[in-house]
Design a protein around this motif. Structure first.
Motif, mmCIF file in Angstrom:
data_model
loop_
_atom_site.group_PDB
_atom_site.id
_atom_site.type_symbol
_atom_site.label_atom_id
_atom_site.label_comp_id
_atom_site.label_asym_id
_atom_site.label_seq_id
_atom_site.Cartn_x
_atom_site.Cartn_y
_atom_site.Cartn_z
ATOM 1 N N MET A 175 39.967 41.190 42.440
ATOM 2 C CA MET A 175 39.433 40.433 43.506
ATOM 3 C C MET A 175 38.042 39.739 43.221
ATOM 4 S SD MET A 175 40.680 42.430 47.036
ATOM 5 C CE MET A 175 40.370 44.273 46.218
ATOM 6 N N ILE A 176 37.188 40.423 42.495
ATOM 7 C CA ILE A 176 35.809 39.898 42.127
ATOM 8 C C ILE A 176 36.220 38.599 41.072
ATOM 9 C CG2 ILE A 176 33.738 40.279 41.218
ATOM 10 C CD1 ILE A 176 33.999 41.459 43.659
ATOM 11 N N ASP A 177 37.060 38.855 40.254
ATOM 12 C CA ASP A 177 37.186 37.917 39.105
ATOM 13 C C ASP A 177 37.575 36.637 39.533
ATOM 14 O OD1 ASP A 177 36.370 39.456 37.076
ATOM 15 O OD2 ASP A 177 38.566 40.120 36.383
ATOM 16 N N VAL A 178 38.645 36.733 40.648
ATOM 17 C CA VAL A 178 39.312 35.541 41.363
ATOM 18 C C VAL A 178 38.545 34.983 42.370
ATOM 19 C CG1 VAL A 178 41.495 34.625 42.639
ATOM 20 C CG2 VAL A 178 41.763 36.364 40.537
ATOM 21 N N ASN A 179 38.261 35.779 43.227
ATOM 22 C CA ASN A 179 37.548 35.394 44.599
ATOM 23 C C ASN A 179 36.281 34.859 44.480
ATOM 24 O OD1 ASN A 179 39.945 36.043 45.633
ATOM 25 N ND2 ASN A 179 39.156 37.925 46.722
ATOM 26 N N THR A 180 35.364 35.444 43.405
ATOM 27 C CA THR A 180 34.189 35.198 43.066
ATOM 28 C C THR A 180 33.941 34.426 41.796
ATOM 29 O OG1 THR A 180 33.706 37.160 44.495
ATOM 30 C CG2 THR A 180 31.761 36.125 43.393
ATOM 31 N N ALA A 229 42.307 29.399 45.396
ATOM 32 C CA ALA A 229 42.666 30.487 44.884
ATOM 33 C C ALA A 229 42.034 31.798 45.620
ATOM 34 C CB ALA A 229 42.355 30.789 43.357
ATOM 35 N N GLY A 230 42.882 33.069 45.775
ATOM 36 C CA GLY A 230 42.238 34.142 46.396
ATOM 37 C C GLY A 230 43.444 35.219 46.287
ATOM 38 N N VAL A 231 42.722 36.475 46.182
ATOM 39 C CA VAL A 231 43.601 37.463 46.169
ATOM 40 C C VAL A 231 43.263 38.696 47.132
ATOM 41 C CG1 VAL A 231 44.652 37.212 43.948
ATOM 42 C CG2 VAL A 231 42.394 38.502 43.993
ATOM 43 N N MET A 232 44.046 39.477 47.725
ATOM 44 C CA MET A 232 43.386 40.878 48.347
ATOM 45 C C MET A 232 44.507 41.889 47.881
ATOM 46 S SD MET A 232 42.890 41.063 52.423
ATOM 47 C CE MET A 232 44.303 40.288 52.917
ATOM 48 N N SER A 278 33.736 40.309 47.820
ATOM 49 C CA SER A 278 33.838 39.064 47.216
ATOM 50 C C SER A 278 33.788 37.765 47.747
ATOM 51 C CB SER A 278 35.340 39.123 46.615
ATOM 52 O OG SER A 278 36.264 38.991 47.391
ATOM 53 N N LYS A 279 34.224 37.636 49.222
ATOM 54 C CA LYS A 279 33.864 36.295 49.941
ATOM 55 C C LYS A 279 32.362 36.206 50.454
ATOM 56 C CE LYS A 279 38.236 34.889 49.971
ATOM 57 N NZ LYS A 279 38.567 33.685 49.247
ATOM 58 N N ALA A 280 31.966 37.501 50.615
ATOM 59 C CA ALA A 280 30.359 37.095 51.078
ATOM 60 C C ALA A 280 29.778 36.661 49.782
ATOM 61 C CB ALA A 280 29.935 38.514 51.704
ATOM 62 N N ASN A 309 39.686 46.959 53.635
ATOM 63 C CA ASN A 309 39.396 46.256 52.072
ATOM 64 C C ASN A 309 37.750 45.574 51.976
ATOM 65 O OD1 ASN A 309 39.817 44.947 49.668
ATOM 66 N ND2 ASN A 309 41.772 44.513 50.073
ATOM 67 N N PRO A 310 36.942 46.398 52.029
ATOM 68 C CA PRO A 310 35.673 46.214 51.858
ATOM 69 C C PRO A 310 35.118 45.503 50.390
ATOM 70 C CG PRO A 310 35.636 48.409 51.434
ATOM 71 C CD PRO A 310 36.899 48.264 51.826
ATOM 72 N N VAL A 311 35.979 45.627 49.440
ATOM 73 C CA VAL A 311 35.682 44.703 48.380
ATOM 74 C C VAL A 311 36.260 43.255 48.621
ATOM 75 C CG1 VAL A 311 36.497 44.395 45.910
ATOM 76 C CG2 VAL A 311 36.023 46.895 46.827
ATOM 77 N N TYR A 312 37.230 42.986 49.045
ATOM 78 C CA TYR A 312 37.668 41.599 49.357
ATOM 79 C C TYR A 312 36.517 40.869 50.383
ATOM 80 C CZ TYR A 312 40.368 37.806 51.576
ATOM 81 O OH TYR A 312 40.479 36.467 51.831
#
Length: 237
Positions: free
Chosen positions: A97-102, A84-87, A145-147, A139-142
């Protein structure tokens, strides 16, 4: 079990595993999409076993209960992949993005870690991104979240090392999916089916971390090595 597998890389991974005679559980946020995907996969791979489950990973109180139910239908779990992931853009994009990706990934993987640790075997994995290797203007937030997901996976790998459970970080480059949208001509992109083939190969080899395709590792190495003033002027997307 594949969480976030009704589209893109996740859906391609579901089919790739099913074609290799794995019993597959497809978990997604939309009940209609899950039903459609389960039906399509059963028709595409006659005789294969595929079950579905509906979970919005931002509804954290439901995560364990839903996944336990899916596991009961599946019978056994040897591999859990969080896809799962959103951008997003817009006023609510950061939190989502934080809720889903992290955060959602951590909840799901912690549930999986508990199950596989008790079993004494198996592999956890999650789809990260080359965007998480170094902060970029696009999109630095994306990317953040991945980092954070990459860092968590590394720590989880160390924690579970003596428990017989492997943890894999998957870092795709540009894959032609709905989330990515319009893809520049260079570096070249690949189809989701090709990405799934490479990912399954890496998981079967029990690799700790890998790029998809592998040459993105060299691209990332160069970008990480660039001095900060140069990197700022280049401002890669």
């Amino acid at each position: 079990m594949l969480v976030g597998a009704t589209d893109g890389i996740g859906l391609a991974l579901a089919r790739a595993h099913l074609e290799r005679s794995w019993r597959v559980a497809v978990v997604g946020r939309s009940s209609s999409k899950v039903d459609r995907v389960v039906t399509e996969l059963r028709e595409a791979v006659p005789g294969g076993t595929v079950v579905g489950g509906v979970l919005d990973v931002t509804q954290r109180a439901r995560t364990a209960g839903v996944l336990n139910g899916v596991l009961a239908d599946l019978g056994q779990m040897d591999r859990l992949v969080y896809t799962a992931g959103v951008m997003d853009d817009g006023p609510r994009a950061t939190g989502r993005m934080i809720d889903v990706n992290t955060v959602g990934a951590i909840d799901v993987l912690e549930w999986g870690a508990a199950y596989l640790t008790e079993a004494g075997q198996g592999r956890l994995a999650a789809i990260g991104s080359v965007a998480g290797d170094r902060g970029r203007r696009g999109n630095p937030v994306y990317g953040a979240s991945k980092a954070a997901l990459h860092q968590y996976l590394e720590g989880l790998r160390h924690r579970l090392h003596d428990q017989g459970v492997g943890v894999t970080t998957i870092k795709p480059g540009w894959v032609r999916t709905r989330m990515l949208g319009d893809v520049p001509g260079f570096p070249p992109s690949i189809a989701a089916s090709r990405a799934a083939e490479l990912i399954v190969r890496g998981l079967d080899a029990e690799r700790d971390a890998f790029y998809v395709p592998a040459w993105w590792g060299l691209v990332s190495l160069v970008l990480r090595a660039l001095p900060r003033p140069v990197f700022k002027r280049m401002a890669p997307p």
